[in-house]
Each structure stands twice: as C-alpha cells, then as structure tokens.
Design a protein around this motif. Sequence first.
Motif, mmCIF file in Angstrom:
data_model
loop_
_atom_site.group_PDB
_atom_site.id
_atom_site.type_symbol
_atom_site.label_atom_id
_atom_site.label_comp_id
_atom_site.label_asym_id
_atom_site.label_seq_id
_atom_site.Cartn_x
_atom_site.Cartn_y
_atom_site.Cartn_z
ATOM 1 N N THR A 31 -32.923 -31.318 -43.357
ATOM 2 C CA THR A 31 -33.892 -30.516 -44.226
ATOM 3 C C THR A 31 -34.137 -29.069 -44.722
ATOM 4 O OG1 THR A 31 -35.886 -31.569 -42.650
ATOM 5 C CG2 THR A 31 -34.833 -32.739 -43.704
ATOM 6 N N GLU A 82 -32.590 -27.602 -47.223
ATOM 7 C CA GLU A 82 -32.255 -28.781 -48.598
ATOM 8 C C GLU A 82 -33.654 -27.844 -49.549
ATOM 9 O OE1 GLU A 82 -33.200 -32.258 -47.518
ATOM 10 O OE2 GLU A 82 -31.649 -33.102 -46.745
ATOM 11 N N GLU A 130 -31.854 -24.317 -53.342
ATOM 12 C CA GLU A 130 -31.220 -24.127 -54.226
ATOM 13 C C GLU A 130 -30.516 -23.387 -55.569
ATOM 14 O OE1 GLU A 130 -32.127 -28.352 -55.114
ATOM 15 O OE2 GLU A 130 -30.846 -28.512 -56.518
ATOM 16 N N ASP A 160 -28.434 -27.582 -53.766
ATOM 17 C CA ASP A 160 -29.515 -27.715 -52.091
ATOM 18 C C ASP A 160 -28.542 -26.560 -51.307
ATOM 19 O OD1 ASP A 160 -28.810 -29.826 -50.072
ATOM 20 O OD2 ASP A 160 -30.323 -30.757 -51.568
ATOM 21 N N TYR A 194 -28.384 -27.429 -48.076
ATOM 22 C CA TYR A 194 -27.451 -27.896 -47.461
ATOM 23 C C TYR A 194 -26.118 -28.663 -47.660
ATOM 24 C CZ TYR A 194 -27.072 -31.933 -43.947
ATOM 25 O OH TYR A 194 -26.193 -33.134 -43.297
ATOM 26 N N LYS A 227 -40.804 -27.230 -56.259
ATOM 27 C CA LYS A 227 -41.606 -27.326 -54.630
ATOM 28 C C LYS A 227 -42.951 -27.047 -54.854
ATOM 29 C CE LYS A 227 -40.012 -24.317 -51.592
ATOM 30 N NZ LYS A 227 -38.632 -23.147 -50.916
ATOM 31 N N ASN A 233 -36.149 -33.573 -51.625
ATOM 32 C CA ASN A 233 -36.141 -33.054 -50.204
ATOM 33 C C ASN A 233 -37.663 -32.717 -49.831
ATOM 34 O OD1 ASN A 233 -34.628 -30.719 -52.493
ATOM 35 N ND2 ASN A 233 -33.739 -32.397 -51.020
ATOM 36 N N ASN A 291 -40.047 -31.873 -45.731
ATOM 37 C CA ASN A 291 -40.702 -31.152 -44.448
ATOM 38 C C ASN A 291 -42.250 -31.526 -44.145
ATOM 39 O OD1 ASN A 291 -37.952 -29.569 -43.181
ATOM 40 N ND2 ASN A 291 -37.793 -29.419 -45.662
ATOM 41 N N THR A 320 -37.928 -31.363 -55.654
ATOM 42 C CA THR A 320 -37.388 -32.152 -56.179
ATOM 43 C C THR A 320 -37.454 -30.964 -57.672
ATOM 44 O OG1 THR A 320 -37.377 -34.813 -57.400
ATOM 45 C CG2 THR A 320 -39.746 -33.687 -57.901
#
Lengths: 313, 313, 313, 313
Positions: free
Chosen positions: A89, A92, A95, A220, A222, B97, B117, B119, B219
């Motif tokens: 995560t 992620e 981007e 992203d 990841y 974000k 995503n 965290n 997102t």
Amino acid sequence: MALTADQEEEVAAARAASAQTRRPTVPALEALLFRALPVLDHGFVRVVDYMGDDAAVVQAARVSYGRGTRAANEDRGLIRYLMRHRHSTPFEMCEIKYHVKLPIFVARQWIRHRTANVNEISARYSILDREFYLPAPTALAAQSPANRQGRGEVLAGAEAARVLDLLREDATRNYDHYLDMLNEGEDGKPADPSRPGLARELARMNLTLNAYTQWYWKTDLYNLFHFLSLRADSHAQYEIRVYAEAMMDTVRAWVPHSAEAFSDYRLGAVTLSAQMVSVVRRLLAGEAVAQESSGLSKREWREMMDSLGRGDG
Amino acid sequence: MALTADQEEEVAAARAASAQTRRPTVPALEALLFRALPVLDHGFVRVVDYMGDDAAVVQAARVSYGRGTRAANEDRGLIRYLMRHRHSTPFEMCEIKYHVKLPIFVARQWIRHRTANVNEISARYSILDREFYLPAPTALAAQSPANRQGRGEVLAGAEAARVLDLLREDATRNYDHYLDMLNEGEDGKPADPSRPGLARELARMNLTLNAYTQWYWKTDLYNLFHFLSLRADSHAQYEIRVYAEAMMDTVRAWVPHSAEAFSDYRLGAVTLSAQMVSVVRRLLAGEAVAQESSGLSKREWREMMDSLGRGDG
Amino acid sequence: MALTADQEEEVAAARAASAQTRRPTVPALEALLFRALPVLDHGFVRVVDYMGDDAAVVQAARVSYGRGTRAANEDRGLIRYLMRHRHSTPFEMCEIKYHVKLPIFVARQWIRHRTANVNEISARYSILDREFYLPAPTALAAQSPANRQGRGEVLAGAEAARVLDLLREDATRNYDHYLDMLNEGEDGKPADPSRPGLARELARMNLTLNAYTQWYWKTDLYNLFHFLSLRADSHAQYEIRVYAEAMMDTVRAWVPHSAEAFSDYRLGAVTLSAQMVSVVRRLLAGEAVAQESSGLSKREWREMMDSLGRGDG
Amino acid sequence: MALTADQEEEVAAARAASAQTRRPTVPALEALLFRALPVLDHGFVRVVDYMGDDAAVVQAARVSYGRGTRAANEDRGLIRYLMRHRHSTPFEMCEIKYHVKLPIFVARQWIRHRTANVNEISARYSILDREFYLPAPTALAAQSPANRQGRGEVLAGAEAARVLDLLREDATRNYDHYLDMLNEGEDGKPADPSRPGLARELARMNLTLNAYTQWYWKTDLYNLFHFLSLRADSHAQYEIRVYAEAMMDTVRAWVPHSAEAFSDYRLGAVTLSAQMVSVVRRLLAGEAVAQESSGLSKREWREMMDSLGRGDG
C-alpha cells in the motif's frame, strides 16, 4: 520518427510552461517530462504527469503529518524493508501517467493489466496513422524449436527479406484499402464524391495487428512495479519488453530508492519452492544431491541450478 | 482542535516549501494544500497531493500531444458531454490524495469503496490518540419510527444529556483501560515495571467505535465522484456526509468544470424508471394519472412526485 | 456456540436440499457446504457457494471447449507450472463464497483485501448480537519487547485474570448501554415508552472493537491464495490467522492440486534477493561468507540463514 | 458454423455429465449450459459455469443463514428496491462464466471492462483459426454524416460488393501469409523443411482486426449489468451489441427478477439533469418552455424531448 513537427511543437510548448507548486517535485523526472523516448520503429513512451516521490512512500507508511522523512538513510532502509516484506500500500501512494504509442498486438498484451487507467485513441472517431511495426533485422526471430512460446535464431538473408516484404506489403495494402473504404479526403469531405464511405468503426477491421495505436496510461507505483516485473522480464515478448525498459529508466529518475529496492528484491530475486529450499539446505550441509532424489522435476532442477550458478548441476 | 502544535508546525513547514514544476498546477487547490479542514469534533480532511486538472480530462478524451485545451468554452462543453454520457475514463486521469482523521465507525463505511489506495495508522504498531467522537446536540438523533435506517427527531434535555454521558464515559473508561493494559509510559518503557503490557494488537480491541483513526486515502476523480454521489447524498449518514461535503469543496477548487458538471448531471439529477418515463409522458400529454393505474408502487410514486415537484401527487 | 438453534435449523434445511447440475461439482466440498467451522470463541467460517474446480483452472489455461482435462497427472503438472510461473488468470476462474462471523477488529484487517465482494450486516439497520471476542488463555500475549508489531510471552495468573476482566466488563457494559440507548424491546417497540431511542447508526458507536460482526465474502481462487499467503502466514495476527487456516482446509477439499501447488510454491517458498542469491552461490561454491562482507544487513542475514536452516550463521 | 464436429462432441459430452449439488441451481440456465449461442458469422457466446441465483441476491442483502427467501413476492420487491437505489454489493454475489468467440476489434472494446476475469487464447502459443468477420449486407453501414462515431445508411449494390471483396481478400491473403511465415505443417513440423518458420508471436502481427479470437470471461452480476447497460445500448457498436443481446437472454434465464429490475431501472430508464428536472417541473405545471429559456443546449433539449415522447419539442 515518432512525432510530427506539429506534435514536437506541442511538446516543446508543454515543456516550456512552468509553475510554482507546493507538491513533492522530482527534478530528475521534470527533466524528462513530456519528452518522447523512442521505442521500436515508430513508438514512444513519454511521462506526462506524476504524483509523489520516494518520500511519499515513507510518509504513507508512517501516516505522518509532514513529509515523513527523517534521515535520507532511514528512508532508504524503510523503503527496502517495505519492498522485502511485500508491503504494497505505501507504493500505491505514487502515481504516474504515460502517453504511449505502440503496435496493436503489444497493446493487447499490455491491456491485460487491469489496475490502470487508460484512454486509447478510438478508431470509431479517428483515422489511425499510416504506421506499422516492422521488426529490425535483429528482432526477426524464428520460432523456438524447444519452447512453444519462445523465439529461436534470427532469420537471415533471403528468408528475412521475404518475411519483411510480406509484412510491409500486407500492412501497407490493408491500410490503403482502409483509406479507400473510408473515402475521406483531408478536409473531411469524400475523396470520391460519387460514393459513400464505409463507417470508420467498420473500416478499421481491415488494419493489421502491427498498426500503431496510442493511449494515455496511468497507474500507481505498486502496480507499475508489478507490470515491470512481468514485462521487463526475459520471458516477456521483446516488443513489450523494450517499452518496459524505457519505463524502468523513468522510474529510476522518479523514485531512485524504490527502484533500487525493486531491482534487488523483485527483478533480481529468486523464489525457491519448499522442495528447493530443502535441496539447498542439504547442499549447504555438504550433502551431494541428485535431481532424481531431490523431489524436483528435471525442469525445476535445471531452473534452480541455473539461478544458483550451478548450470552444470 | 484536530492538530497538535507539533502537527501544525509540520503542516506549516510543508506549506512553506515550494518548487518549480512543468506539471499542470491549480493555484486554487495549491492554496488549500496541506491545510486541515475541520470535520466533526476532532476530525479533519486535508489535501496532501494531486495530479491533473480540468484540462487533463480534455487531454485524455482527445488523446492529444499537448495540453488538449482549445477554447476554455469548448473544454467545458466537452467535460459536460463526457459527464452526461457517463464516459468514465477521462475523469480517471486526475488523482487526489487526502489525509483524513475520522471515527472508526465512519472509516468502516468509507473503506467499502474499494477503488482507492489507503494507508491507515496501525494500532498493531501505534497507540491511538485519546479522542472520541461525541455528537453535537444537533446531531443527536432518535431512531426514525418510519425508516429502519433513518434518523428521526433530535434528542433533547435530560435524554440527550444521558446519552452523551454514556457515550463519553464508556469511551473514556475504555480508553483508560486500553492504556492501562498496554502499560506503556511516554518513554516506551513499562509504566508499571512489575507487570508486562498486553500486546498492542490485542489491547486495541477494548476501544470503542467512536475512537478516531486516520489514513492517507488516494483515488482518481471518477471514483471520487462515485464516492461523493453516495456519501454527499441526503441518504448518507450525517457523520460521513460532512466529510464528503468538505471534500466537495476541495473538488470545486481543483476541477471547477468537472465539479459543475457533476453537480448538474449526477448530484442534482433524477433517474426515472421505464414505468416513470411512461407516466411523465402521459402527464405531459395532459392525461390525469393516478398511482393506482401508474404501474408504480406507492413508494415509487411518492419518490417520483417529490422529485418532480408535485409532492401533492 | 456460534449458531443459535434457529440458525442451525436453517443450515440443516439448506444442507438437506439437493439438485441436479451440469456444472463442475466437488463432492469433498459439497460435504462441507453450509456447515459452520468454529473459529475463536464465537466466530465461524462456512462455505455457502462455489464455482469451478481444479479442472476449471486447466480448462481456462487451455481455453478448451470441454472440461480441459487430459490425464489427471498432466492436469496436476500444468497447475504446478502455472503456480510456479505466477500465472494468475487461470486461478481467477474459480470462485468461492463464505459466510464469516468475526470480531470487528479482525474485519478491519480483512477488508483491506479489496478484490473481493462483501455484504456485511449493517448496524444502521440491525442490532448486533451480544457477543465479544475474549482471548483464550493461550492467546493472551504480552507485547513483544523486540518487535513493535509482535507478541511476546503469554500473560499468566493474576495479570491474565485482570486483563480478561477488563475486556469482559468493558465490552459487556458498553453493549448494555448500547441496548439501553436504543431502547428497543424484542417486539421492536420502545422498551421504555417514556423516552425515544437513539438512532441505531449512532448507538453502535458505543460498541467495542471485539464485538462480533458477520458478512458474506466472495472471491476468486487467485485472490483467495493472495489473502491466505498473507493471513495464514506466521507474521499475521493470531486472530485472523485462525480464520485463514480454517479456510485453507476448505481450499484443500475444493481444489486439491491447486492447494498443494500453493503450499509448495507460495506458503512454503523462500524468496532470495539479488544479494542473497549471490551469497548462496558463494556458499555453494565452498566459500566462507560472513555477514559483514555479504552485502546484507544483519537482519536480512539472520532471516536468510533461518530459512536456509543455518540458524547458527 | 461456429463449432467444429470435435468441439460439438466436447460440448455434448459436457452437457451429458450431471451431478448432485447442494448449491443454488437454476434449471432454466442449466438447459442452456455449454450450448453455443451463435453471434455474427463465426462467433458465439456460451455459458460454461454460474454461481448463485435471485435468492442469493436476497440472501446477501439480508446476511441470512439460510436461503434468505421469504415469499417470492417479497424477494422480487427487495431486488427491485436494491436496483432502484443502486445497491451494488448484493448483485456481486452472483457470478457467471462465458466462453466467447469474437472478432479482435470487438475484443478490444470488450476488454476495457476491467472488473472481469479473462483467459484469452494466446497467439504466442497457438495458431488462430482461419475465420474473419465479414459484415452481413444489413450491417455494412456507411459513415454517418452527422455523427463522427455513428453509422449512416447501409451500402448497397456495387459499393457493398466492392467493400466486402476488399475485406475478404485482405483478411484471407494476410492469413495465408501468416501460415506461410509460420511454415508449420499439421503435424507441427515445418511445411517446407528448407527454411525456418517465423516465431508465432511475430507472425500474428500480420492478421487483420476482423480475425476471430476467443476467451473465457467471468464476471459478477453487478459488473455484468454495467457491461450490458453500455453494450446492449443503442449507442454501442452493432458488432458488440449482438453479443450483449445474446448474453441478456442468458441473464433472463438465470436471474429473472434481477433481469426485470435491470430492464426497468437501468436499460429503460432516463436520467434527467438538474436543469432538465427544472424544465419538466415547469412543463408539468402547465408552463410553456422553449429551448432558448430552458438552460439546456439544443442537443440536450432534443435528447430530453425524445426520451419524454415530445420529439416535436
């Protein structure tokens, strides 16, 4: 040449613009921004936007209020820890968005990666460019006799010339017939006013799979690493691997610590099965182990010995 | 107060930094960047990074080499067209974000949106803050007698006081016992050296669902609109709706054309079923239509009449 | 006891029904279908539906018209090949649906796996059961002094009793207050008609994180393996690991070849980084290698030596 | 003819097998199972597995222990309620798997739906069939003069014949050259032993976009409805719409209540923007509203009037 003069001008204009931002910014990637990195004969990859940096990975892992960084050294260590233990995560949180020009048969492999955002040029609306992928002589490979999915020797001489002629002629003819069926002049009016043009969404079906398409592709970090682990791998088809390699260069400029950890713990890593671990333990204990008594198939035995530098095994 | 002095300082330091970038930049959102917008009694939402702008939506829809913009007016028209016809992929090209502090029971609703995503701060590693959500008097609603999922009147007087006392006392006591079971002093050493502390991953289970947690949540604009369409809606629980409303403000600063189109074609829109369309057609033709002969259930009839401004229907 | 008499009856009724189908059917899993496998003190996992079998993995890999099977032996070999080379898509062709009862803090870890379908009981509509997770004596672990995320020794004697008392009393009291604030009798009418009940969506916030919730959870075999590789792992929290282990039993009944390949190539496998591979090569060549000259950190060195059975390294 | 005799035999064998299951079973879909429903000239759709039924939607919405059903009538009502209020997760509890044969240019549209599982036949391993899509006379449409993405009149006479000749000849010639470059005989040995064959992964690029491919495609009911809402729509390209329509038939056999609700609340529904709602309110109040004063563009005005049956508006 991948870009026309008009497109080069648009790129130059985009590169000339600049603004102040409070966001994390990576000068090494800014230097590459919008520039088309050439791939294959008419393709390219260019970074058109990005978000986050190595520190953003750290910030997310710590859920911190500020940049998340302590000493640069600690950041690197944390990133390596996260990569080693497959924490997905935090990666992620970065981007990146690419603009890619690529042959349709490569696009068909690429699109199988579902965790990305894509906007492809539509041949229902637009007329595709008159460009097809023709392999360079070094990429014109014969079918591998040993591996149904692999490449063998490179074709040479008359055989190579014959294949290239077929590919070029068929792609060119089909494209010419595509235009002919469309019957559209440069001004959008019928080239031949005495007849209707076939609908674009139908005419496109006459194109060959080496015709070039293009898209915006955003993902992203990841999922980009996952893409690269499959497509920068030696088992990937050459024509997609060269895209992955160009993208790997952009990742090194963007997130150097994460890219290094990815190379060490993923790209260059070897996974041993439970049976293989048992064999390695016995070998390390000084025991002689033969394939027959190893619990491994011949193929697995060979793969393992290759990766452990005992090709003679 | 949502942020401590240390955290405010970290935010101020982040806001003070600035760099040149070639990327699309939105001054109105830069002005908000990193600032905590307060929500509920101890929560907040703050934008910590973003990528793209209204022009990026246009650029993706056109798969263009430059910014993709023509006249600003054309861009707005294209964005409205895309929203109206539910073209999703161009809106996926923008990314945002957030750092959010929110009660756990709100986090449990929020996390059901899977295309993001996340965290979250981990209570296996960290000790959570001593903060719990206690509803403001205006939010202390009774159960709706009509709707199993809804709120009714606001509690008042002694009843309200009693409920707030229970919520406060239970949350506080449980948190104190959480600390007690952890047995950790501020320096990380046992507060009481004569006994072991319970593992953090176990002690946390004593916390109440109104304890605050926090996360980074990232997102794309399409999925953010989907989230907002559900959570900024009047049927959403008040405690998540206020987060959605604060985020809606950040979206208006970020992508004004897209936000306007979203308000017109999604938030403020009404969907009529096949049967409802048939009723509206008959009404527009001057026919008198009664619920009984409409093909609609009483509930659907009422919902439709409300949205068409014929509450007396 | 996880199920009430009514629920047991519903399960028995579901198990008694039977129908003819042309679909792939797995008798060993049919034998388990709908049965609640107990987990923790009040939880369970039960398989409520499934689709596909080992042969469906083979069929998809071959894109065949029939069952896809040749000799059973060839099928097993192909499945092992797919697992070893991380081919994910054929395993996505099998699907399984579980009904799970689990503590809320476990549910919060579980839900981070986004590639699954979930329907959770809603505490906005329903009143949760009066059940909380209280660790068994063997699971009542102290915080690890070495690892911020880990467990140490098990608490004993008076300390254990004290912690269990706190957990039980706090959970019980908070639940009683939850019911009190709701003010709902068994018939849905106010228990105390002289006062309104707090909205369910608010009252639930008084519950503790060890309260039990339940959900339907459906995923494909590839994503289930990913979940199990993280949650059946020794680093996973005990309270989620026991669910993963119960599910692993159902997978063995369902797709025995795939489950075996998963155990060999994933659960029991060891991944060596590029630096580790280099160390193993030197060791196998008979060279003495010390941590200091290995290019590995002390931690990595220890992890590698442990997995290669040289814990003294 | 879509299937060869061998394939028909495999299908018949699969249909002949039968087993007892405790799982939800749908006789109307069992009757269709494995059968190839013909689409276009060489394509088909066939259901090869499924999981769940209408009752599974209800069961998930209620998180019940048994089948979840009460009266059939209540189930239908709940399903309609869920569809109307866009509750997505209960519909995700049903899953279906198709085997599809389709032209590559259709596959390229289809694959843009990312929330599905796919296994496509690989032209890196296998040699594709000698089959290409050639439009039926009624589908041979000219480009729409009004709509860049649309179809106009159908081509006729000599023009139609000319286009069909070009499509047939180009596809056939390219396929013959594909085989020639591969240089593989039926026994897998070189057809012409004097020269090497081009690698399969390269030779395929000579194929045209109307060549047929095939895949297994599996998705849940919610995402299938989303696919159908876009692809069974009148704006979808004819060549993908016919697949969607065949699949719609299978959905009606599988989950009749859900399919009916989908038709009423999605396929046949009309969404009015905030401005449109305002216009309809004024019209219903007896006011005369003209496009100019409506706040709608001409295009939106026309679209709304069409859907409300006032095409003369």
